[in-house]
Enzyme design. Structure first.
Site, mmCIF file in Angstrom:
data_model
loop_
_atom_site.group_PDB
_atom_site.id
_atom_site.type_symbol
_atom_site.label_atom_id
_atom_site.label_comp_id
_atom_site.label_asym_id
_atom_site.label_seq_id
_atom_site.Cartn_x
_atom_site.Cartn_y
_atom_site.Cartn_z
ATOM 1 N N CYS A 85 3.518 3.026 3.353
ATOM 2 C CA CYS A 85 2.540 1.968 3.589
ATOM 3 C C CYS A 85 2.115 1.840 5.062
ATOM 4 C CB CYS A 85 3.097 0.653 3.054
ATOM 5 S SG CYS A 85 1.851 -0.583 2.727
ATOM 6 N N HIS A 107 5.577 1.648 -3.364
ATOM 7 C CA HIS A 107 6.891 1.025 -3.239
ATOM 8 C C HIS A 107 7.600 1.186 -4.573
ATOM 9 C CE1 HIS A 107 5.690 -1.005 0.457
ATOM 10 N NE2 HIS A 107 4.563 -1.338 -0.142
#
Lengths: 389, 284
Positions: B115, B240
């Site tokens: 991310c 994630h």
């Protein structure tokens, strides 16, 4: 104007009952939502309606237990209290709750309102009410896929508070609310620095906790926050100390359910903070549990992202699982099984928390249950039926 | 879940290997959002179960990076973080550690970037208010936040591994883990699953290979179906979960590459594979 007002009150009371009657939901969302949309002026009735005032409780963890404690202290003092349930803590749920606790002429019945407010609805609610006291229980990462990041919550709180100060300055004779905040929450100090009203701070000391039926460090914070909040409205130290022992834990927060000769103790574990807190509490507790049931759902109220289970402390997790039969259930039971596996807990049994037959097979007579939000509702519904909630 | 069930021999593997996995974990206190530290736990666990010793080197704001330190590492991990925390490390990364890190990756160092840290490897990040943050310029891509009024990209994601990854002999071997019942799809697991949650949209230059192509909504941006990036031995991604939780093949790919061993002994990934396949039902 008063006609609109009466219509709103009656509309809410009737719609709420109909929704409950036909089992279409909890009846707290739609009435408040519709009234707020078509007649938002109704809020002014509640701004001054409570003779003793309004107390708001917000934060990521501990809202429900803290507000239940505040309501308990006030009732023990002889006050009547309007309080919302945890499922009704958005703007619409708060308004429905307020409207339901009025008489047929729409007049407020109770002395106090104690309202827990969702952290992202706090600014919306604060616009309409003039609380005597506001409790901030603290901020931790919770359901981030719904909420965005902690920074953005803080930003919204900060704007809400400064707007609120501005609105109070405009009207003569209005005192600013007392704020009750967690000393161990550095995030909060930042937004409080510009606040001009009284600020009280609570910590995690366990003097009050020892008098209550609750346990766990996180509950020390809840009890201390509630005690400070009621002191700010005039409740005495002595009264707090005498009321504490009779407090009954809120459902899912240490609540006991009896079924098939077993005692099942429910501890809501909805995010890393509450999961770690509960595990720590179980590790310190003197109660010996035979089994541990962990239920993980990914419904909308839970947050669709279950990544947070890797923020559970592995060491504490191994400790709490030691010597117990471990069960997993819920829509994401496989993810929980994998998480436990990577923590070294390899003997895990899959079960179904919505089936009585399956739950009968859970071994032992004392079971600790760690469900997240929707999982807890489903579990209670299976064992106790819908109406009890 | 017992990863060693039926794979007892795997536990012996590391004994005679004479190698250890040394993970450099960048900014563990600042960049650890959405369970990202789980990736470390999983790498440690999957290596230790095979008898491979693991050492974690935490690289913080006050850590001095010299060539000797970077050379001693065979895997680098950097997670995602809330915006505020990213600002804390930004200066340190760009001014003090960036060049060592990109040099390490240029020489084929293995790395996993999630991310926010993935975004920092590109040319720049343009924030919601239009402010520009220079990136490490390791690869030719950029990220732009379309503004606070545009919704974040949030949800479950499934992507098909990109050709670059699929043709990698190491990835080929570690992904041949599907059980017999899944014959229709072949023996190998060529999808990646996870959960994304980001405001910035990333656009890769044509020359840069994505990690995968989404078969669901989401990915690097809303238009080109790409997800993440793969270059030499570094992987960047928005996923994630943490990403390694339901992608055991990606975890083993990183471990194999890091230790430079052609084949890792199998673990019993039955439960994880079921969860991986189940994830395809979660997509929007």
């Amino acid at each position: 104007m008063w006609i609109m007002y009466l219509i709103s009150v009656w509309f809410t009371k009737v719609l709420h009952r109909l929704i409950k009657l036909f089992n279409l939901g909890n009846g707290y969302t739609w009435p408040g939502h519709i009234v707020n949309k078509f007649f938002p002026k109704i809020w002014s009735n509640f701004r001054r309606g409570f003779s003793q005032g309004v107390i708001l409780v917000t934060g990521t963890n501990g809202k429900t237990t803290t507000s239940a404690l505040i309501a308990h202290f006030l009732r023990e003092e002889g006050f009547s209290v309007t309080a919302n349930r945890s499922g009704a803590n958005l703007l619409s749920g708060v308004l429905t709750t307020l409207l339901l606790r009025t008489n047929i002429f729409g007049r407020v019945i109770d002395d106090f309102a104690v309202l827990e407010v969702d952290e992202l609805n706090f600014d919306l609610v604060l616009k309409h009410l003039k609380p005597r006291t506001i409790v901030f229980t603290g901020l931790s990462r919770d359901q981030l896929d719904r909420y965005g990041e902690i920074d953005s919550i803080l930003e919204r709180w900060s704007v809400a508070l400064s707007d609120y100060i501005g609105s109070c300055k405009g009207s003569l004779g209005e005192d600013l609310s007392t704020l009750v905040i967690n000393t161990d929450s550095p995030h909060l100090e930042k937004i409080m620095s510009s606040y001009e009203g009284p600020v009280l701070r609570f910590d995690g000391s366990d003097d009050y906790l020892k008098l209550s039926p609750l346990s766990g460090t996180f509950n020390s914070y809840n009890v201390n926050a509630a005690a400070l909040a009621v002191k700010s409205v005039g409740v005495s130290e002595r009264s707090i100390e005498t009321s504490l022992p009779n407090f009954k834990p809120v459902f899912g927060r240490g609540e006991k359910v009896y079924f098939d000769g077993k005692e099942l103790d429910l501890f809501l574990a909805k995010n890393p903070a509450s999961f770690n807190n509960n595990v720590e509490m179980l590790n310190q507790s003197n109660t010996l549990y035979d089994s541990l049931l962990i239920i993980l759902n990914d419904g909308i109220p839970d947050g669709r992202d279950v990544s947070w289970i890797y923020d559970i402390d592995s060491y504490k997790l191994r400790q709490v699982c030691m010597g117990k039969n471990i069960y997993v259930a819920g829509t994401r039971h496989l993810d929980m099984e994998i998480r436990l596996g990577y923590a070294g807990i390899i003997e895990v049994i899959n079960t179904d928390h919505t089936s009585m037959e399956e739950l009968e097979r859970v071994a032992g007579s004392k079971v600790a249950v760690l469900p997240n939000y929707s999982a807890m509702l489903e579990f209670r519904e299976c064992l106790l039926g819908r109406n009890i909630l | 879940m017992n990863l060693l069930e039926g794979c007892k021999k795997s536990a012996e593997f590391g004994k005679n290997l004479g190698k250890k996995l040394r993970i450099g974990w960048f900014y563990p206190d600042f960049l650890n959002l959405y369970g990202d530290s789980g990736n470390i736990e999983i790498l440690v666990s999957r290596s230790s179960l095979r008898g491979i010793p693991v050492e974690i080197e935490k690289i913080d704001l006050d850590t001095f990076i010299d060539p000797a330190l970077m050379e001693s590492l065979n895997l680098v991990f950097m997670g995602g973080g809330p915006d505020l925390n990213q600002q804390h490390i930004y200066k340190d990364l760009l001014e003090k550690k960036g060049s060592s890190l990109t040099e390490y990756l240029d020489y084929g160092g293995v790395g996993l970037f999630i991310c926010g840290s993935y975004q920092l490897l590109g040319s720049y990040y343009k924030g919601a208010a239009g402010e520009i943050m220079e990136g490490l310029k390791f690869l030719d891509f950029f990220t732009e936040h379309p503004g606070v009024d545009e919704p974040r990209m949030v949800g479950n994601v499934v992507s098909e591994a990109s050709p670059v990854l699929l043709e990698d002999p190491v990835f080929k071997r570690v992904s041949e883990i599907l059980p017999e019942e899944e014959k229709e799809t072949g023996k190998s697991l060529h999808t990646l699953v996870g959960f994304e949650n980001h405001g910035g949209r990333t656009y890769l230059d044509e020359e840069v290979s994505p990690l995968g192509y989404t078969v669901s909504e989401g990915g690097n941006n809303q238009s080109d179906k790409t997800e993440g990036v793969v270059h030499k031995n570094m992987v960047g991604t928005y996923l994630h979960g943490p990403i390694l939780a339901r992608n055991p093949h990606l975890a083993d790919y990183l471990i194999s590459k890091a230790l430079k061993i052609p084949e890792l002994p199998r673990l019993n990934d039955e439960v994880i594979i079921s969860a991986h396949l189940e994830s395809k039902k979660l997509i929007r």
